[in-house]
Design an enzyme around this catalytic site. Structure first.
Site, PDB file in Angstrom:
ATOM      1  N   GLU A 133     -49.319 -39.406  73.886  1.00  0.00           N
ATOM      2  CA  GLU A 133     -48.112 -39.976  73.251  1.00  0.00           C
ATOM      3  C   GLU A 133     -48.488 -41.094  72.275  1.00  0.00           C
ATOM      4  OE1 GLU A 133     -44.931 -38.962  73.534  1.00  0.00           O
ATOM      5  OE2 GLU A 133     -45.244 -37.467  75.104  1.00  0.00           O
ATOM      6  N   HIS A 166     -43.303 -31.447  70.222  1.00  0.00           N
ATOM      7  CA  HIS A 166     -42.482 -31.148  71.398  1.00  0.00           C
ATOM      8  C   HIS A 166     -41.891 -29.743  71.414  1.00  0.00           C
ATOM      9  CE1 HIS A 166     -43.017 -35.306  72.311  1.00  0.00           C
ATOM     10  NE2 HIS A 166     -42.197 -35.286  73.336  1.00  0.00           N
ATOM     11  N   ASN A 203     -40.169 -36.292  68.364  1.00  0.00           N
ATOM     12  CA  ASN A 203     -40.410 -35.008  69.020  1.00  0.00           C
ATOM     13  C   ASN A 203     -41.580 -34.248  68.397  1.00  0.00           C
ATOM     14  OD1 ASN A 203     -38.352 -35.409  70.826  1.00  0.00           O
ATOM     15  ND2 ASN A 203     -36.816 -34.490  69.467  1.00  0.00           N
ATOM     16  N   LYS A 245     -32.485 -44.352  75.859  1.00  0.00           N
ATOM     17  CA  LYS A 245     -32.097 -43.009  76.326  1.00  0.00           C
ATOM     18  C   LYS A 245     -32.280 -42.979  77.830  1.00  0.00           C
ATOM     19  CE  LYS A 245     -33.256 -39.586  72.832  1.00  0.00           C
ATOM     20  NZ  LYS A 245     -34.093 -38.384  72.694  1.00  0.00           N
ATOM     21  N   ARG A 302     -34.816 -40.376  64.493  1.00  0.00           N
ATOM     22  CA  ARG A 302     -35.372 -40.435  65.855  1.00  0.00           C
ATOM     23  C   ARG A 302     -36.001 -39.105  66.274  1.00  0.00           C
ATOM     24  NH1 ARG A 302     -32.859 -43.920  70.856  1.00  0.00           N
ATOM     25  NH2 ARG A 302     -34.421 -43.350  72.375  1.00  0.00           N
ATOM     26  N   HIS A 350     -42.587 -28.392  74.848  1.00  0.00           N
ATOM     27  CA  HIS A 350     -41.586 -28.039  75.868  1.00  0.00           C
ATOM     28  C   HIS A 350     -41.745 -26.589  76.298  1.00  0.00           C
ATOM     29  CE1 HIS A 350     -38.584 -31.443  74.695  1.00  0.00           C
ATOM     30  NE2 HIS A 350     -39.438 -31.824  75.618  1.00  0.00           N
ATOM     31  N   HIS A 362     -46.658 -33.702  80.770  1.00  0.00           N
ATOM     32  CA  HIS A 362     -45.889 -33.688  79.528  1.00  0.00           C
ATOM     33  C   HIS A 362     -46.810 -33.970  78.324  1.00  0.00           C
ATOM     34  CE1 HIS A 362     -42.493 -34.154  76.883  1.00  0.00           C
ATOM     35  NE2 HIS A 362     -42.885 -35.381  76.563  1.00  0.00           N
ATOM     36  N   GLU A 374     -30.207 -40.763  67.643  1.00  0.00           N
ATOM     37  CA  GLU A 374     -30.876 -39.524  67.244  1.00  0.00           C
ATOM     38  C   GLU A 374     -30.036 -38.656  66.323  1.00  0.00           C
ATOM     39  OE1 GLU A 374     -33.415 -37.911  70.292  1.00  0.00           O
ATOM     40  OE2 GLU A 374     -33.345 -35.955  69.336  1.00  0.00           O
ATOM     41  N   ARG A 402     -19.541 -49.724  85.564  1.00  0.00           N
ATOM     42  CA  ARG A 402     -19.466 -49.573  84.097  1.00  0.00           C
ATOM     43  C   ARG A 402     -20.535 -50.361  83.356  1.00  0.00           C
ATOM     44  NH1 ARG A 402     -13.834 -49.798  85.124  1.00  0.00           N
ATOM     45  NH2 ARG A 402     -12.995 -47.681  85.151  1.00  0.00           N
ATOM     46  N   LYS A 437     -42.152 -46.918  68.025  1.00  0.00           N
ATOM     47  CA  LYS A 437     -40.891 -46.534  68.683  1.00  0.00           C
ATOM     48  C   LYS A 437     -39.772 -47.494  68.272  1.00  0.00           C
ATOM     49  CE  LYS A 437     -38.262 -44.479  71.883  1.00  0.00           C
ATOM     50  NZ  LYS A 437     -38.322 -43.665  73.054  1.00  0.00           N
TER      51      LYS A 437
HETATM   52  P1  NAD Z   1     -43.506 -40.376  85.947  1.00  0.00           P
HETATM   53  O1  NAD Z   1     -42.479 -41.407  85.949  1.00  0.00           O
HETATM   54  O2  NAD Z   1     -43.291 -39.169  86.783  1.00  0.00           O
HETATM   55  O3  NAD Z   1     -44.914 -41.036  86.323  1.00  0.00           O
HETATM   56  C1  NAD Z   1     -46.056 -40.216  86.434  1.00  0.00           C
HETATM   57  C2  NAD Z   1     -46.754 -40.414  87.775  1.00  0.00           C
HETATM   58  O4  NAD Z   1     -47.425 -41.664  87.761  1.00  0.00           O
HETATM   59  C3  NAD Z   1     -45.820 -40.466  88.982  1.00  0.00           C
HETATM   60  O5  NAD Z   1     -46.435 -39.782  90.042  1.00  0.00           O
HETATM   61  C4  NAD Z   1     -45.712 -41.948  89.293  1.00  0.00           C
HETATM   62  O6  NAD Z   1     -45.434 -42.185  90.651  1.00  0.00           O
HETATM   63  C5  NAD Z   1     -47.087 -42.414  88.935  1.00  0.00           C
HETATM   64  N1  NAD Z   1     -47.194 -43.813  88.556  1.00  0.00           N
HETATM   65  C6  NAD Z   1     -46.347 -44.542  87.779  1.00  0.00           C
HETATM   66  N2  NAD Z   1     -46.847 -45.755  87.546  1.00  0.00           N
HETATM   67  C7  NAD Z   1     -48.030 -45.830  88.196  1.00  0.00           C
HETATM   68  C8  NAD Z   1     -49.039 -46.815  88.313  1.00  0.00           C
HETATM   69  N3  NAD Z   1     -48.952 -47.977  87.642  1.00  0.00           N
HETATM   70  N4  NAD Z   1     -50.118 -46.545  89.077  1.00  0.00           N
HETATM   71  C9  NAD Z   1     -50.246 -45.343  89.703  1.00  0.00           C
HETATM   72  N5  NAD Z   1     -49.340 -44.357  89.610  1.00  0.00           N
HETATM   73  C10 NAD Z   1     -48.245 -44.596  88.861  1.00  0.00           C
HETATM   74  O7  NAD Z   1     -43.765 -39.802  84.468  1.00  0.00           O
HETATM   75  P2  NAD Z   1     -43.942 -40.460  83.026  1.00  0.00           P
HETATM   76  O8  NAD Z   1     -44.989 -39.650  82.376  1.00  0.00           O
HETATM   77  O9  NAD Z   1     -44.068 -41.920  83.076  1.00  0.00           O
HETATM   78  O10 NAD Z   1     -42.542 -40.148  82.330  1.00  0.00           O
HETATM   79  C11 NAD Z   1     -42.096 -38.830  82.125  1.00  0.00           C
HETATM   80  C12 NAD Z   1     -40.595 -38.854  82.081  1.00  0.00           C
HETATM   81  O11 NAD Z   1     -40.197 -39.687  80.988  1.00  0.00           O
HETATM   82  C13 NAD Z   1     -39.961 -37.501  81.836  1.00  0.00           C
HETATM   83  O12 NAD Z   1     -38.899 -37.326  82.718  1.00  0.00           O
HETATM   84  C14 NAD Z   1     -39.458 -37.578  80.404  1.00  0.00           C
HETATM   85  O13 NAD Z   1     -38.309 -36.778  80.194  1.00  0.00           O
HETATM   86  C15 NAD Z   1     -39.145 -39.046  80.279  1.00  0.00           C
HETATM   87  N6  NAD Z   1     -39.155 -39.551  78.898  1.00  0.00           N
HETATM   88  C16 NAD Z   1     -38.074 -40.242  78.480  1.00  0.00           C
HETATM   89  C17 NAD Z   1     -38.035 -40.757  77.198  1.00  0.00           C
HETATM   90  C18 NAD Z   1     -36.864 -41.576  76.771  1.00  0.00           C
HETATM   91  O14 NAD Z   1     -36.748 -41.907  75.570  1.00  0.00           O
HETATM   92  N7  NAD Z   1     -35.995 -41.946  77.667  1.00  0.00           N
HETATM   93  C19 NAD Z   1     -39.119 -40.560  76.322  1.00  0.00           C
HETATM   94  C20 NAD Z   1     -40.233 -39.871  76.802  1.00  0.00           C
HETATM   95  C21 NAD Z   1     -40.243 -39.361  78.097  1.00  0.00           C
END
Ligand code: NAD
Length: 366
Positions: A184, A247, A244, A142, A240, A251, A264, A236, A120, A226
């Site tokens: 971003e 987006h 997007n 999130k 918030r 998306h 992305h 949200e 929990r 942020k």
């Molecule tokens: P990711 O976590 O897949 O990382 C991208 C790639 O970079 C992966 O292959 C990873 O292994 C590699 N990597 C990570 N750190 C590294 C480093 N320091 N050196 C070399 N390689 C490295 O993707 P991301 O773009 O970080 O995140 C995308 C995800 O985030 C999506 O699932 C999206 O839905 C989520 N997201 C969440 C929120 C939220 O508010 N929670 C907001 C935006 C995006």
């Protein structure tokens, strides 16, 4: 401390930009008791940076246990969530055992949800390693995983105890992931910080090549947008949603192209061009050319083949149906000022996409 997330009900946590070596001091400062801690990471991050994290923690008396998962969006699944539960429970945790999410947004979302639900709620520390994760996904609570019907459909709002971002970790990011993160950062500037936009414009060539001396400022300033949004609207229910920006088209582009063809951030960058076109129709005083030209500097090589307007519109409708919501767009009324509207016609959407295609044609010279 660089920022603090202070929520209206009194919950608060620090957001730090600093070297990994100082992380244990921060774990002490937020009151975690040294002992066992669980690290969840992915294969890429583990190969490059896990040794440093592990030895740093051990030097301060922590007993870390690392779980290394495959890299990529598919890892944000029930299967891997269960793997974290199994490993954590087999190893032995109690409610004070911190869970460190050491990776990009995928690990942050997945491990964050594991922390929210194990016993929990375990203390969660986000140690983001991608630019997207440092300025966006690690902040705000999130967490979640994907479902066959769509992304992020299962999850929880669960705030970390600490977000700790080391800019030097970003030097090993693959080029496209860096570009994706920059998209971003541009988004944060457009929706919430005109000064950040000017900073990006002024230092673009240096930033694009990841000059280490500018990274802490870039990250701290993009994080601030942020933080401001999240403290006003944790769940949200309103503001918030401006995160997007770009987006709705973004998306749809990811969905139609097939996940993985565009990162992305690349998809969001194209979506932001469409959103800027729609914004400019309503707010002619917007410095449209200036705003578009920074986005167009992002090196996005993927061709837009197959991304017809009718397929994109269908994909937007699917998103809308899954979430039982209306098709909503985030638009800008000025640089740094965004709002949400559902008053956009199909004709306008089509014209906005036409504009994106035209910009791309000019950019690649075909
Ligand atoms: P990711 O976590 O897949 O990382 C991208 C790639 O970079 C992966 O292959 C990873 O292994 C590699 N990597 C990570 N750190 C590294 C480093 N320091 N050196 C070399 N390689 C490295 O993707 P991301 O773009 O970080 O995140 C995308 C995800 O985030 C999506 O699932 C999206 O839905 C989520 N997201 C969440 C929120 C939220 O508010 N929670 C907001 C935006 C995006």
């Amino acid at each position: 401390m660089v920022h603090e997330v202070a929520l209206p009900d009194g919950r608060r946590y620090p957001i730090v930009v600093g070297g990994l070596q100082a992380l244990p001091e921060w774990l002490d400062r937020i009151g975690l008791q040294r002992g066992r801690c669980l690290i969840v990471t992915d294969e890429n991050v583990a190969a490059l940076h896990l040794d440093l994290l592990r030895t740093t923690l051990e030097a301060f008396g922590w007993l870390p246990h690392a779980l290394i998962l495959p890299a990529g969006e598919e890892t944000k699944s029930l299967t891997h969530l269960s793997q974290i539960y199994d490993a954590a429970l087999a190893w032995g945790i109690d409610r004070r055992t911190p869970l460190l999410a050491f990776g990009g947004g995928v690990i942050g979302d997945l491990a964050g949800f594991a922390a929210a639900t194990l016993l929990r709620g375990l203390p969660l520390v986000q140690v983001p390693t991608t630019l997207i994760a440092q300025v966006d996904s690690a902040i705000g609570g999130k967490t979640g995983i994907n479902h066959a019907r769509g992304k992020n459909l299962i999850g929880a709002f669960y705030q970390p105890e600490l977000v700790y971002a080391d800019p030097t970790l970003l030097l090993t990011l693959p080029e496209r992931e860096w570009t994706s993160g920059l998209a971003e950062v541009i988004k944060h500037a457009l929706i919430g910080d005109a000064d950040l936009f000017a900073f990006l414009e002024a230092h673009w060539e240096v930033i694009r090549h990841r000059a280490a001396e500018l990274l802490p400022q870039l990250i701290a300033q993009a994080m601030a947008v942020k933080v401001r949004v999240v403290v006003q609207d944790e769940r949200e229910s309103g503001l918030r949603a401006i995160l997007n920006f770009g987006h709705t088209f973004g998306h749809a582009i990811e969905r139609v192209a097939g996940y993985g063809r565009f990162t992305h951030g690349e998809a969001v960058a194209l979506g932001m061009l469409a959103a800027l076109w729609l914004s400019h129709q309503r707010h002619p005083e917007l410095p449209f050319d200036r705003l578009c030209s920074l986005i167009l500097k992002l090196p996005i090589a993927q061709p837009l083949d197959g991304l017809t307007f009718s397929l994109l519109l269908d994909a937007m409708q699917v998103d809308k149906k899954t979430l039982a919501s209306r098709l909503r767009f985030v638009l800008l009324q000025a640089l740094g000022k965004a709002y949400v509207t559902d008053k956009v016609s199909v004709g306008e959407l089509q014209a906005a996409w036409q504009f994106v295609l035209e910009m791309r044609r000019l950019a690649v010279g075909t």
